[in-house]
Scaffold this active site. Sequence first.
Site, short mmCIF file in Angstrom:
data_model
loop_
_atom_site.label_atom_id
_atom_site.label_comp_id
_atom_site.label_asym_id
_atom_site.label_seq_id
_atom_site.Cartn_x
_atom_site.Cartn_y
_atom_site.Cartn_z
CG HIS A 109 -15.40 21.96 -37.78
ND1 HIS A 109 -16.38 22.49 -36.98
CD2 HIS A 109 -14.41 21.54 -36.95
CE1 HIS A 109 -16.02 22.38 -35.71
NE2 HIS A 109 -14.83 21.80 -35.67
CG HIS A 129 -9.10 17.28 -36.65
ND1 HIS A 129 -10.42 16.97 -36.90
CD2 HIS A 129 -8.39 16.20 -37.04
CE1 HIS A 129 -10.52 15.74 -37.39
NE2 HIS A 129 -9.31 15.25 -37.48
N GLY A 163 -3.48 18.33 -33.73
CA GLY A 163 -2.28 17.59 -34.08
C GLY A 163 -1.07 18.43 -34.41
CG MET A 183 -7.13 20.75 -25.31
SD MET A 183 -8.87 20.54 -25.74
CE MET A 183 -8.81 19.01 -26.68
CB SER A 184 -3.93 16.71 -26.28
OG SER A 184 -5.27 16.56 -26.65
#
Length: 205
Positions: A109, A129, A163, A183-184
């Site tokens: 990060h 992210h 995103g 992922m999502s």
Amino acid sequence: MIIFMSDVICVTNRKLCIELFTERIKKIAKAHPKGIILREKDMQPEAYIKLASEVMDICKKEGVNCILHSFTGAAKELGCPNIHLPLKQLRALSRAEKIEFKEIGTSCHSVEEALEAQKLGCTYIIAGHIFETDCKKGLPGRGHEFLKKVCESVEIPVYAIGGISPENVREVRRDNAAGICLMSSLMTCPDVPELLESMEKKDEI
């Protein structure tokens, strides 16, 4: 002629999955992403080993790289040469343990974490992210400048996460990322092949 060069890594989350988890994994594997990271780190070791064995079999049948997450014991027991570890866990990994794996990854990060990961022997990192995402509600994405700086700071492949969509994936690739992670969207989309195709890197030959 257009050929598809997959640089997409799937990161799993069974709690988001809209169908039987192994069925979703089969659909993802059949679409041939670059790899699947089995990120079910909340599971008990015995349950994870059982699930990992099933996922590894699915990946093997489709020729897809399977990467286990957090559970080094499971990876050793199942003979999986690929492991993704949180940075804190990676720091505690001995040199003798590291050489048992062909691929070692971690999530970063900051530029400092990326440099540390490289020094600790990672063969790739995931940076995020990048954009706002439901998985990190309320937290702004770190953006393009962050991704560019991470990519410039290390010599190992950097995969972007967070995103990423068909609308912004080209921008991410322009930041010199080696690829992207989903992922999502892959756990919840109605059509796995269609989503992956929309994300693929396309080269003309």
